[in-house]
Design a protein around this motif. Structure first.
Motif, PDB file in Angstrom:
ATOM      1  N   UNK A  11       0.824  -1.202   0.000  1.00  0.00           N
ATOM      2  CA  UNK A  11       0.000   0.000   0.000  1.00  0.00           C
ATOM      3  C   UNK A  11       0.861   1.256   0.000  1.00  0.00           C
ATOM      4  N   UNK A  12       1.972   1.226   0.748  1.00  0.00           N
ATOM      5  CA  UNK A  12       2.876   2.385   0.758  1.00  0.00           C
ATOM      6  C   UNK A  12       3.494   2.612  -0.606  1.00  0.00           C
ATOM      7  N   UNK A  13       3.897   1.482  -1.247  1.00  0.00           N
ATOM      8  CA  UNK A  13       4.483   1.612  -2.585  1.00  0.00           C
ATOM      9  C   UNK A  13       3.454   2.149  -3.579  1.00  0.00           C
ATOM     10  N   UNK A  14       2.198   1.652  -3.456  1.00  0.00           N
ATOM     11  CA  UNK A  14       1.155   2.129  -4.360  1.00  0.00           C
ATOM     12  C   UNK A  14       0.894   3.615  -4.133  1.00  0.00           C
ATOM     13  N   UNK A  15       0.901   4.030  -2.867  1.00  0.00           N
ATOM     14  CA  UNK A  15       0.713   5.446  -2.586  1.00  0.00           C
ATOM     15  C   UNK A  15       1.834   6.297  -3.149  1.00  0.00           C
ATOM     16  N   UNK A  16       3.066   5.778  -3.032  1.00  0.00           N
ATOM     17  CA  UNK A  16       4.199   6.529  -3.584  1.00  0.00           C
ATOM     18  C   UNK A  16       4.103   6.639  -5.105  1.00  0.00           C
ATOM     19  N   UNK A  17       3.711   5.542  -5.738  1.00  0.00           N
ATOM     20  CA  UNK A  17       3.565   5.575  -7.201  1.00  0.00           C
ATOM     21  C   UNK A  17       2.475   6.562  -7.606  1.00  0.00           C
ATOM     22  N   UNK A  18       1.360   6.543  -6.844  1.00  0.00           N
ATOM     23  CA  UNK A  18       0.267   7.462  -7.139  1.00  0.00           C
ATOM     24  C   UNK A  18       0.711   8.918  -6.988  1.00  0.00           C
ATOM     25  N   UNK A  19       1.423   9.208  -5.896  1.00  0.00           N
ATOM     26  CA  UNK A  19       1.899  10.574  -5.682  1.00  0.00           C
ATOM     27  C   UNK A  19       2.908  10.982  -6.743  1.00  0.00           C
ATOM     28  N   UNK A  20       3.759  10.037  -7.155  1.00  0.00           N
ATOM     29  CA  UNK A  20       4.744  10.343  -8.189  1.00  0.00           C
ATOM     30  C   UNK A  20       4.051  10.675  -9.509  1.00  0.00           C
ATOM     31  N   UNK A  21       3.065   9.852  -9.867  1.00  0.00           N
ATOM     32  CA  UNK A  21       2.335  10.112 -11.115  1.00  0.00           C
ATOM     33  C   UNK A  21       1.603  11.448 -11.055  1.00  0.00           C
ATOM     34  N   UNK A  22       1.031  11.722  -9.896  1.00  0.00           N
ATOM     35  CA  UNK A  22       0.310  12.991  -9.749  1.00  0.00           C
ATOM     36  C   UNK A  22       1.267  14.179  -9.858  1.00  0.00           C
ATOM     37  N   UNK A  23       2.420  14.077  -9.186  1.00  0.00           N
ATOM     38  CA  UNK A  23       3.412  15.158  -9.260  1.00  0.00           C
ATOM     39  C   UNK A  23       3.948  15.308 -10.681  1.00  0.00           C
ATOM     40  N   UNK A  24       4.129  14.173 -11.363  1.00  0.00           N
ATOM     41  CA  UNK A  24       4.630  14.229 -12.738  1.00  0.00           C
ATOM     42  C   UNK A  24       3.622  14.951 -13.645  1.00  0.00           C
ATOM     43  N   UNK A  25       2.347  14.601 -13.485  1.00  0.00           N
ATOM     44  CA  UNK A  25       1.325  15.260 -14.298  1.00  0.00           C
ATOM     45  C   UNK A  25       1.245  16.756 -13.988  1.00  0.00           C
ATOM     46  N   UNK A  26       1.372  17.126 -12.712  1.00  0.00           N
ATOM     47  CA  UNK A  26       1.338  18.530 -12.352  1.00  0.00           C
ATOM     48  C   UNK A  26       2.530  19.288 -12.930  1.00  0.00           C
ATOM     49  N   UNK A  27       3.706  18.676 -12.829  1.00  0.00           N
ATOM     50  CA  UNK A  27       4.902  19.329 -13.388  1.00  0.00           C
ATOM     51  C   UNK A  27       4.797  19.472 -14.901  1.00  0.00           C
ATOM     52  N   UNK A  28       4.270  18.432 -15.539  1.00  0.00           N
ATOM     53  CA  UNK A  28       4.096  18.501 -16.985  1.00  0.00           C
ATOM     54  C   UNK A  28       3.086  19.581 -17.353  1.00  0.00           C
ATOM     55  N   UNK A  29       2.025  19.673 -16.595  1.00  0.00           N
ATOM     56  CA  UNK A  29       1.022  20.719 -16.839  1.00  0.00           C
ATOM     57  C   UNK A  29       1.622  22.104 -16.642  1.00  0.00           C
ATOM     58  N   UNK A  30       2.465  22.248 -15.623  1.00  0.00           N
ATOM     59  CA  UNK A  30       3.116  23.552 -15.382  1.00  0.00           C
ATOM     60  C   UNK A  30       4.050  23.901 -16.528  1.00  0.00           C
ATOM     61  N   UNK A  31       4.828  22.913 -17.011  1.00  0.00           N
ATOM     62  CA  UNK A  31       5.741  23.171 -18.125  1.00  0.00           C
ATOM     63  C   UNK A  31       4.973  23.566 -19.381  1.00  0.00           C
ATOM     64  N   UNK A  32       3.878  22.865 -19.645  1.00  0.00           N
ATOM     65  CA  UNK A  32       3.077  23.196 -20.821  1.00  0.00           C
ATOM     66  C   UNK A  32       2.473  24.594 -20.674  1.00  0.00           C
ATOM     67  N   UNK A  33       1.985  24.912 -19.482  1.00  0.00           N
ATOM     68  CA  UNK A  33       1.408  26.239 -19.255  1.00  0.00           C
ATOM     69  C   UNK A  33       2.448  27.330 -19.426  1.00  0.00           C
TER      70      UNK A  33
END
Length: 286
Positions: A11-33
């Protein structure tokens, strides 16, 4: 116990993966913006500046549009634009003439009123060389939008600076052309009036002499005019009375056209009616 440990780690690993994907999408959205914002800034025909209450330019598209290197310390508005007064004094706002600058007055007033402004036209003298040996006179149109970053944070102003030198030069040329046209109309009216007067004076003498000959046989005999020519004398008198009228009509028509132009210019458009006394006696040029 081992099973619970394994489930927890999964569950901890899944949470870390989820947070990583979320942060990656946010960073990508910021770069595109940021990329979109930079493209918009570069494609704009106006200088856009984010200014704080101290007139420091925190962000602008000026460097992208001019191809210059951003400064390490945020410059003042006048220093960024290379205003002659600000550059000569070293810092924008310290020159003696800065107190009368309409741009600074508009920005300061907008910060005090916590409101934006628009349509501020101001002439400026800007340096075009780094050694301050060459300058250019231009006209700018400035608008400002009052904002608070972060929803209730420190107040800022978004300035939009447009170069309207070409438009102002066109307006000045049109105004000069209008003045030349009005002067030409005035000279035409004066010429027609003088011409009418110069012709009317000798014609009046001819008409008067012809009438005198036609009405007084004694005078006709003294002048040696045959008695069988009274019809020709009356024709001379009638022609002399008829010829000055077209010149007078043209002179009066020109004056009325000038009056109409001045009335339309004063009221800001065509379609304005003439005064009744002028419209009522408007003649034909025939």
């Amino acid at each position: 116990m081992d099973l619970l440990y394994i489930i927890g780690m999964v569950m901890l690993a899944a949470g870390c993966v989820f947070l990583f994907c979320r942060c990656y999408r946010q960073c990508r959205h910021i770069r595109v913006s940021n990329s979109v914002n930079n493209d918009i800034f570069r494609s704009m025909a106006s200088y856009v500046m984010l200014v704080d209450p101290d007139f420091n330019v925190l962000k602008t598209n000026y460097y992208n549009m001019t191809g210059t290197t951003p400064k390490a310390v945020p410059p003042k508005v006048g220093n960024l634009l290379h205003c002659k007064n600000g550059e000569d004094a070293g810092t924008c706002g310290t020159h003696d003439l800065c107190a009368d600058c309409p741009v600074r007055s508009a920005i300061a007033g907008a910060f005090r009123a916590k409101a934006g402004f628009s349509g501020i036209e101001a002439p400026m003298i800007l340096y075009t060389s780094d050694d301050r040996t060459q300058s250019i006179e231009c006209d700018v149109l400035i608008s400002g939008n009052y904002i608070r970053l972060g929803g209730g944070g420190k107040p800022h102003m978004v300035l939009t600076v447009n170069d309207i030198t070409a438009q102002k030069n066109t307006q000045r040329q049109l105004e000069k052309a209008r003045l030349r046209a009005e002067e030409a109309d005035r000279m035409k009216t004066l010429f027609l009036a003088n011409t009418s007067h110069e012709l009317r004076t000798p014609l009046n003498a001819i008409v008067g002499f012809s009438e005198l000959l036609a009405s007084d046989p004694h005078r006709r005999r003294e002048a040696g005019v045959p008695p069988h020519h009274p019809d020709q004398q009356r024709a001379i008198a009638a022609t002399g009375e008829r010829h000055p009228r077209p010149l007078e009509n043209r002179s009066r028509g020109t004056r009325i056209r000038i009056l109409r132009r001045r009335t339309e210019h004063h009221h800001g458009g065509a379609g304005t009616s003439l005064p009744a006394e002028a419209a009522g006696r408007q003649p034909h040029d025939d």
